[in-house]
Scaffold this motif. Structure first.
Motif, mmCIF file in Angstrom:
data_model
loop_
_atom_site.group_PDB
_atom_site.id
_atom_site.type_symbol
_atom_site.label_atom_id
_atom_site.label_comp_id
_atom_site.label_asym_id
_atom_site.label_seq_id
_atom_site.Cartn_x
_atom_site.Cartn_y
_atom_site.Cartn_z
ATOM 1 N N ALA A 246 0.816 -1.222 0.000
ATOM 2 C CA ALA A 246 0.000 0.000 0.000
ATOM 3 C C ALA A 246 0.846 1.267 0.000
ATOM 4 C CB ALA A 246 -0.936 -0.011 1.204
ATOM 5 N N ARG A 247 1.868 1.319 0.815
ATOM 6 C CA ARG A 247 2.666 2.544 0.948
ATOM 7 C C ARG A 247 4.151 2.218 0.768
ATOM 8 N NH1 ARG A 247 -1.500 2.935 4.566
ATOM 9 N NH2 ARG A 247 -2.760 4.847 4.457
ATOM 10 N N PRO A 248 4.604 2.156 -0.473
ATOM 11 C CA PRO A 248 5.992 1.764 -0.719
ATOM 12 C C PRO A 248 6.979 2.885 -0.416
ATOM 13 C CG PRO A 248 4.972 2.392 -2.776
ATOM 14 C CD PRO A 248 3.891 2.471 -1.727
ATOM 15 N N ARG A 249 8.200 2.484 -0.104
ATOM 16 C CA ARG A 249 9.292 3.447 -0.020
ATOM 17 C C ARG A 249 9.729 3.825 -1.423
ATOM 18 N NH1 ARG A 249 11.500 -0.551 3.494
ATOM 19 N NH2 ARG A 249 13.269 -0.797 2.086
ATOM 20 N N ALA A 250 10.556 4.843 -1.539
ATOM 21 C CA ALA A 250 11.060 5.255 -2.851
ATOM 22 C C ALA A 250 12.084 4.263 -3.378
ATOM 23 C CB ALA A 250 11.668 6.648 -2.776
ATOM 24 N N ARG A 251 12.822 3.588 -2.493
ATOM 25 C CA ARG A 251 13.870 2.652 -2.908
ATOM 26 C C ARG A 251 13.926 1.448 -1.985
ATOM 27 N NH1 ARG A 251 15.884 7.218 -5.044
ATOM 28 N NH2 ARG A 251 17.059 6.999 -7.014
ATOM 29 N N TYR A 252 14.276 0.328 -2.595
ATOM 30 C CA TYR A 252 14.491 -0.909 -1.850
ATOM 31 C C TYR A 252 15.776 -1.563 -2.361
ATOM 32 C CZ TYR A 252 9.549 -0.730 -0.427
ATOM 33 O OH TYR A 252 8.330 -0.358 0.089
ATOM 34 N N THR A 253 16.585 -2.067 -1.443
ATOM 35 C CA THR A 253 17.696 -2.923 -1.850
ATOM 36 C C THR A 253 17.206 -4.363 -1.873
ATOM 37 O OG1 THR A 253 18.466 -3.125 0.446
ATOM 38 C CG2 THR A 253 19.460 -1.385 -0.923
ATOM 39 N N LEU A 254 17.937 -5.193 -2.607
ATOM 40 C CA LEU A 254 17.534 -6.589 -2.773
ATOM 41 C C LEU A 254 18.771 -7.465 -2.605
ATOM 42 C CD1 LEU A 254 15.071 -8.294 -3.435
ATOM 43 C CD2 LEU A 254 15.547 -7.972 -5.855
ATOM 44 N N GLY A 255 18.855 -8.155 -1.483
ATOM 45 C CA GLY A 255 19.995 -9.008 -1.200
ATOM 46 C C GLY A 255 20.906 -8.393 -0.158
ATOM 47 N N VAL A 256 21.634 -9.261 0.537
ATOM 48 C CA VAL A 256 22.514 -8.810 1.621
ATOM 49 C C VAL A 256 23.614 -7.909 1.090
ATOM 50 C CG1 VAL A 256 24.138 -9.580 3.393
ATOM 51 C CG2 VAL A 256 22.025 -10.860 3.003
ATOM 52 N N ASP A 257 24.175 -8.245 -0.069
ATOM 53 C CA ASP A 257 25.270 -7.445 -0.612
ATOM 54 C C ASP A 257 24.812 -6.029 -0.950
ATOM 55 O OD1 ASP A 257 23.715 -8.703 -2.614
ATOM 56 O OD2 ASP A 257 25.232 -8.263 -4.116
ATOM 57 N N ALA A 258 23.620 -5.905 -1.534
ATOM 58 C CA ALA A 258 23.102 -4.577 -1.863
ATOM 59 C C ALA A 258 22.825 -3.776 -0.604
ATOM 60 C CB ALA A 258 21.831 -4.706 -2.703
ATOM 61 N N ALA A 259 22.277 -4.434 0.419
ATOM 62 C CA ALA A 259 21.988 -3.744 1.675
ATOM 63 C C ALA A 259 23.261 -3.222 2.326
ATOM 64 C CB ALA A 259 21.262 -4.694 2.628
ATOM 65 N N PHE A 260 24.393 -3.870 2.033
ATOM 66 C CA PHE A 260 25.684 -3.436 2.587
ATOM 67 C C PHE A 260 26.349 -2.387 1.705
ATOM 68 C CE2 PHE A 260 30.332 -4.099 2.592
ATOM 69 C CZ PHE A 260 30.613 -3.691 3.896
ATOM 70 N N ILE A 261 26.367 -2.642 0.390
ATOM 71 C CA ILE A 261 27.131 -1.794 -0.526
ATOM 72 C C ILE A 261 26.468 -0.442 -0.746
ATOM 73 C CG2 ILE A 261 27.931 -1.571 -2.919
ATOM 74 C CD1 ILE A 261 28.387 -4.601 -2.910
ATOM 75 N N VAL A 262 25.144 -0.401 -0.860
ATOM 76 C CA VAL A 262 24.465 0.858 -1.179
ATOM 77 C C VAL A 262 24.748 1.939 -0.139
ATOM 78 C CG1 VAL A 262 22.211 1.958 -1.427
ATOM 79 C CG2 VAL A 262 22.708 -0.156 -2.665
ATOM 80 N N PRO A 263 24.540 1.684 1.159
ATOM 81 C CA PRO A 263 24.881 2.738 2.124
ATOM 82 C C PRO A 263 26.384 3.003 2.199
ATOM 83 C CG PRO A 263 24.159 0.741 3.253
ATOM 84 C CD PRO A 263 23.870 0.542 1.810
ATOM 85 N N LEU A 264 27.197 1.954 1.987
ATOM 86 C CA LEU A 264 28.643 2.142 2.002
ATOM 87 C C LEU A 264 29.068 3.119 0.911
ATOM 88 C CD1 LEU A 264 31.065 0.856 3.598
ATOM 89 C CD2 LEU A 264 31.407 -0.611 1.607
ATOM 90 N N ALA A 265 28.518 2.953 -0.282
ATOM 91 C CA ALA A 265 28.870 3.824 -1.405
ATOM 92 C C ALA A 265 28.411 5.258 -1.175
ATOM 93 C CB ALA A 265 28.259 3.279 -2.689
ATOM 94 N N ARG A 266 27.327 5.426 -0.463
ATOM 95 C CA ARG A 266 26.792 6.773 -0.239
ATOM 96 C C ARG A 266 27.572 7.542 0.821
ATOM 97 N NH1 ARG A 266 20.425 4.996 -0.560
ATOM 98 N NH2 ARG A 266 20.221 5.222 -2.824
ATOM 99 N N PHE A 267 28.119 6.831 1.799
ATOM 100 C CA PHE A 267 28.711 7.527 2.933
ATOM 101 C C PHE A 267 30.233 7.398 3.019
ATOM 102 C CE2 PHE A 267 24.334 6.505 4.373
ATOM 103 C CZ PHE A 267 23.866 7.813 4.446
ATOM 104 N N LEU A 268 30.810 6.404 2.352
ATOM 105 C CA LEU A 268 32.261 6.236 2.389
ATOM 106 C C LEU A 268 32.903 7.207 1.402
ATOM 107 C CD1 LEU A 268 33.841 4.161 4.102
ATOM 108 C CD2 LEU A 268 34.140 2.813 2.017
ATOM 109 N N PRO A 269 33.991 7.875 1.775
ATOM 110 C CA PRO A 269 34.666 8.764 0.829
ATOM 111 C C PRO A 269 35.057 8.028 -0.451
ATOM 112 C CG PRO A 269 35.532 9.086 3.044
ATOM 113 C CD PRO A 269 34.635 7.882 3.103
ATOM 114 N N THR A 270 35.010 8.718 -1.567
ATOM 115 C CA THR A 270 35.257 8.103 -2.869
ATOM 116 C C THR A 270 36.615 7.436 -2.945
ATOM 117 O OG1 THR A 270 33.821 9.713 -3.955
ATOM 118 C CG2 THR A 270 35.397 8.546 -5.345
ATOM 119 N N ARG A 271 37.649 8.113 -2.455
ATOM 120 C CA ARG A 271 38.996 7.527 -2.526
ATOM 121 C C ARG A 271 39.096 6.258 -1.695
ATOM 122 N NH1 ARG A 271 41.269 9.143 -7.095
ATOM 123 N NH2 ARG A 271 41.519 11.415 -7.245
ATOM 124 N N LEU A 272 38.375 6.191 -0.595
ATOM 125 C CA LEU A 272 38.395 4.986 0.225
ATOM 126 C C LEU A 272 37.690 3.840 -0.506
ATOM 127 C CD1 LEU A 272 39.260 3.672 2.810
ATOM 128 C CD2 LEU A 272 37.235 4.611 3.956
#
Length: 297
Positions: A246-272
């Protein structure tokens, strides 16, 4: 299976195999009538089932997209279009310098422009039903691996398009949701490594020296990961839920790896993040065999 669901249509593009086929079957089991996009008669025969109606749909072919719109407009039971699931896609990976421009364009035609074409044709139906668009993106739409530039580029673009579209149509009652799968066991994912090695096998001697080890290690890493990746049926169950909740979020991750990598990519500095990818490449390089079938020009 409710009477309400029996009287609603859902379109799933790229439904011949993998996530698309599994999602079509999942939605049919929930009572929806699914228009499942396929490209060949053999694929249509394979997917056809109770609640699953195959439709010929190459999303880069305007006549196919127009015919789909006509099928919905002419539905004999006058069923509304509840959801559009944009799942069709191709994946051809090689280093930026090596991948031919026509292959870059081909991936954007399928993975981005084709979806836009379908959205443009079907949005009036979704506006009438206050329905939903579900765009199947990728963890590659947030974090771009080496040799994945073209594929990731299409997914980054799909993410941006989805954001703009969501803000444009929210007041019209149409919801736009992005699903970001990580590794899922599909035929496309399994084939992509072989295609990368085939392209690498045609590299000239200089490109082989510069990129050979990188291609080999990246393909080996992905192949190892896919052995324990999410099955398509489990991915489909979540996508079907996202498409109908009924009330979806704007985004969903799918799988353990995505749940880990997506926030990591958003908050970890690019060079790291660069160092993380480099370290992964070095570890895989030690375990990988040289590219077979290399041909030096």
């Amino acid at each position: 299976m409710t009477q309400t669901h029996k009287n609603e249509l859902v379109v799933v593009s790229g439904a011949s195999t993998g996530i698309g086929a599994a999602t079509a079957r999942e939605l049919a089991s929930m009572g929806y009538h699914v228009l499942a996009g396929v490209r060949t008669d053999a694929e249509a025969d394979a997917i056809r089932a109770a609640g699953v109606e195959p439709v010929t749909l190459d999303i880069t072919a305007p006549e196919h997209v127009a015919a789909l719109a006509e099928r919905i407009a002419g539905d004999t039971e006058r069923r509304p279009l509840r959801a559009l699931i944009n799942n069709a896609g191709i994946e051809i990976n090689a280093p930026v310098e090596v991948l031919p421009l026509e292959v870059w364009r081909q991936q954007f035609e399928v993975n981005l422009f084709g979806h836009v074409a379908v959205i443009q044709k079907l949005l009036p139906f979704l506006r009438q039903s206050r329905g939903r668009i579900v765009n199947i993106s990728s963890v590659g739409g947030v974090a771009a691996l080496p040799i994945f530039a073209a594929y990731a580029g299409t997914k980054f673009a799909l993410e941006a398009m989805s954001d703009s579209l969501r803000r444009e149509v929210a007041a019209q009652g149409v919801q736009v949701v992005v699903v970001q799968p990580g590794g899922v066991r599909t035929e496309m994912a399994a084939r992509s490594g072989d295609i990368s090695l085939e392209l690498a096998g045609r590299m000239n001697a200089e490109h082989q020296r510069l990129y050979g080890d990188l291609v080999t290690s990246t393909v080996a890493s992905n192949a190892a990961f896919l052995q324990r990746a999410l099955p398509a049926a489990k991915a489909a169950a979540k996508i079907a839920k996202v498409a109908t909740t009924a009330r979806p979020r704007a985004r969903y991750t799918l799988g353990v790896d995505a749940a880990f990598i997506v926030p990591l990519a958003r908050f970890l500095p690019t060079r790291l993040m660069d160092r993380v990818f480099s370290a992964s490449h070095r570890s895989r390089r030690k375990a990988s065999a040289p590219l077979s079938g290399m041909v030096a020009d």
